[in-house]
Enzyme design. Structure first.
Site, PDB file in Angstrom:
ATOM      1  CG  PHE A 131      -1.993   1.040   1.141  1.00 27.00           C
ATOM      2  CD1 PHE A 131      -3.074   0.893   0.291  1.00 27.00           C
ATOM      3  CD2 PHE A 131      -1.892   2.197   1.880  1.00 27.00           C
ATOM      4  CE1 PHE A 131      -4.045   1.876   0.197  1.00 27.00           C
ATOM      5  CE2 PHE A 131      -2.859   3.182   1.792  1.00 27.00           C
ATOM      6  CZ  PHE A 131      -3.934   3.023   0.946  1.00 27.00           C
ATOM      7  CG  ASP A 177      -1.001  -2.007   6.983  1.00 31.12           C
ATOM      8  OD1 ASP A 177      -2.120  -2.277   7.473  1.00 31.12           O
ATOM      9  OD2 ASP A 177      -0.785  -0.981   6.316  1.00 31.12           O
ATOM     10  CE1 TYR A 232      -9.863   3.233   6.176  1.00 29.39           C
ATOM     11  CE2 TYR A 232      -9.132   4.524   8.059  1.00 29.39           C
ATOM     12  CZ  TYR A 232      -8.897   4.013   6.792  1.00 29.39           C
ATOM     13  OH  TYR A 232      -7.720   4.278   6.159  1.00 29.39           O
ATOM     14  CE  LYS A 233      -8.307  -0.257   4.772  1.00 32.30           C
ATOM     15  NZ  LYS A 233      -8.783   0.280   3.503  1.00 32.30           N
ATOM     16  NE  ARG A 241      -9.748  -2.453  -3.209  1.00 28.26           N
ATOM     17  CZ  ARG A 241      -9.217  -1.827  -2.156  1.00 28.26           C
ATOM     18  NH1 ARG A 241      -8.156  -2.342  -1.542  1.00 28.26           N
ATOM     19  NH2 ARG A 241      -9.740  -0.706  -1.694  1.00 28.26           N
TER      20      ARG A 241
HETATM   21  C1  LIG Z   1      -2.939  -1.496   3.814  1.00 24.72           C
HETATM   22  C2  LIG Z   1      -3.355  -0.121   4.199  1.00 24.72           C
HETATM   23  N1  LIG Z   1      -2.610   0.603   5.054  1.00 24.72           N
HETATM   24  C3  LIG Z   1      -2.960   1.858   5.414  1.00 24.72           C
HETATM   25  C4  LIG Z   1      -4.089   2.445   4.893  1.00 24.72           C
HETATM   26  C5  LIG Z   1      -4.507   3.856   5.200  1.00 24.72           C
HETATM   27  O1  LIG Z   1      -3.977   4.421   6.305  1.00 24.72           O
HETATM   28  P1  LIG Z   1      -4.591   5.793   6.878  1.00 24.72           P
HETATM   29  O2  LIG Z   1      -5.827   5.431   7.636  1.00 24.72           O
HETATM   30  O3  LIG Z   1      -3.512   6.354   7.703  1.00 24.72           O
HETATM   31  O4  LIG Z   1      -4.951   6.659   5.710  1.00 24.72           O
HETATM   32  C6  LIG Z   1      -4.892   1.736   4.010  1.00 24.72           C
HETATM   33  C7  LIG Z   1      -6.105   2.387   3.459  1.00 24.72           C
HETATM   34  O5  LIG Z   1      -6.814   1.892   2.660  1.00 24.72           O
HETATM   35  C8  LIG Z   1      -4.509   0.432   3.647  1.00 24.72           C
HETATM   36  O6  LIG Z   1      -5.246  -0.259   2.775  1.00 24.72           O
END
Ligand SMILES: Cc1ncc(COP(=O)(O)O)c(C=O)c1O
Length: 405
Positions: free
Chosen positions: A123, A190, A215-216, A365
């Site tokens: 990401f 992550d 939030y996912k 997706r």
């Molecule tokens: C793998 C991954 N890491 C980090 C993030 C986003 O991080 P942040 O909430 O700091 O924007 C996302 C967002 O979709 C993601 O898919």
């Protein structure tokens, strides 16, 4: 290959032990099919209630409520901990995933010499944070396709997504952690696309560090605070690069020197988002009640249905599956690749009332969070996609870009 009939999807829904959880979410879909819970999860009904209660508390108690709020980042971390295989005191809910990744990667580089290893396709925010850190700390950054092949010592840090945001591929968390340790490195995961979707065994794998979005699949709402994990025996040895007052021993003594507390609280920076934490707590409690193993079982069945329908309907239309075929090697979304994927995705949203998202260069997706997605939703979403492409509806969409895809 013959397509699975819709009646089969209906039968799977009828036998689904998690079916009742769907009604615990706000559903105002009408004809819309939402397959983007991997980007922004649905709103649990309870969350609206808890937020209203906390807003009420703010209104009536004002600053006198802080003694009840101040430990929420640790308390909600303990609620979330079982979902990622962590123990109480190992998870903190604070800041964003990006900021947490920076804090933990920076702390790891303080205690280990050598390169930073990450995946070239990971990401963007993860890659950018690591690029910045490698430049600031004068470290080599190895951005590669296969991290295991890039572990020649000295390596300080291996940083990787548990589930890949584009393909949905599930990484071997225990295996890569062990390989990182063998190379003398710390492993930072992550979990944004796995927490709440795939059982995560941080403790069992001996993982060092982790971060993730809420939030996912945890359904805590847009911009809700993220989480971070630091294995308990590592906490004393690591220090956040942000010396904020919320990590300070006897915070309200407001002393002259920074002296961080022991434990996970030392990774806090400033004032927590009290409203956001209420939403994280509600989302995490709901997922914990559904149970990681039951969620995983349903998730595999949902993605398997989508893969079967892809093979029957979409492959003949020029699609390619971007997601691993082996169920134990994927998370909770499937990636449907097509050279005209961007226009097809726009057409799905604008003309077929199906809401997925698009990740370049060619992946649509379909996120299928098991806690509220029905088998008929997966079936209908693929059915509308094939009809749209068969009719060529996407050919009427203008090429272009959008601020958010
Ligand atoms: C793998 C991954 N890491 C980090 C993030 C986003 O991080 P942040 O909430 O700091 O924007 C996302 C967002 O979709 C993601 O898919």
């Amino acid at each position: 290959m013959a397509a699975v009939a819709r009646a089969h999807a209906e039968a799977l829904d009828a036998a689904d032990p998690l079916a009742g959880f769907r009604d615990r979410f706000v559903l105002e879909d009408g004809d819309r099919i939402y397959v983007d819970g991997n980007s922004l999860g649905r709103l649990p009904r309870k969350t609206a209630e808890l937020l209203a209660a906390r807003v009420e508390e703010w209104g009536s108690r004002l600053v006198t409520a802080w003694p009840d709020w101040i430990d929420l980042p640790l308390e909600v971390g303990d609620v979330l901990a079982p979902l990622v295989g962590a123990r109480p005191g190992e998870v903190l809910v604070a800041d964003s995933t990006t900021v947490n990744l920076y804090k933990l990667a920076h702390a790891a580089l303080d205690v280990r010499e050598g390169a930073v290893v990450a995946r070239a396709g990971d990401f963007p925010t993860d890659r950018y944070v690591l690029q910045g850190l490698a430049a600031q700390r004068d470290r080599e950054l190895r951005l590669v396709d296969d991290v295991r092949s890039a572990l020649a010592p000295p390596v300080a840090l291996v940083c990787l997504s548990h589930v890949d945001f584009r393909t949905g591929a599930l990484e071997d968390l225990a295996g890569v952690t062990a390989a990182a340790h063998e190379a003398g490195a710390l492993a930072l995961w992550d979990l944004s696309h796995s927490a709440g979707a795939v059982p995560v065994g941080l403790g069992a794998a001996g993982a060092d560090l982790a971060v993730g979005c809420t939030y996912k699949y945890l359904n805590a709402g847009p911009g809700a605070p993220a989480f971070l994990y630091v294995r308990s025996d590592l906490q004393e040895r690591l220090r956040s690069p942000i010396w904020g007052w919320f990590a300070q021993r006897e915070q309200f003594a407001m002393g002259p020197e920074y002296d961080p507390v022991a434990g996970i609280g030392r990774f806090q920076a400033g004032t927590p988002s009290v409203l956001g934490l209420a939403a994280v707590e509600a989302g995490a409690r709901l997922l914990a009640e559904a149970g990681s193993e039951r969620l995983r079982e349903k998730s595999i069945a949902l993605t398997s249905l989508a893969v079967d329908l892809h093979d029957a309907w979409l492959a003949p239309l020029g699609f390619e599956l971007g997601t691993p075929r082996r169920p134990d090697q994927r998370g909770a979304h499937v990636s449907l690749r097509h050279p005209d994927g961007w226009r097809i995705c726009r057409a799905l949203i604008e003309r077929a009332n199906v809401i997925p998202d698009f990740r370049g260069p060619d992946s649509i997706r379909y996120g299928l969070p098991p806690v509220y997605t029905r088998f008929v939703d997966a079936w209908d979403a693929v059915d509308r996609l094939r009809r749209l492409v068969e009719e060529g509806a996407h050919l009427q969409v203008e090429h272009g870009t959008a601020r958010v895809t």
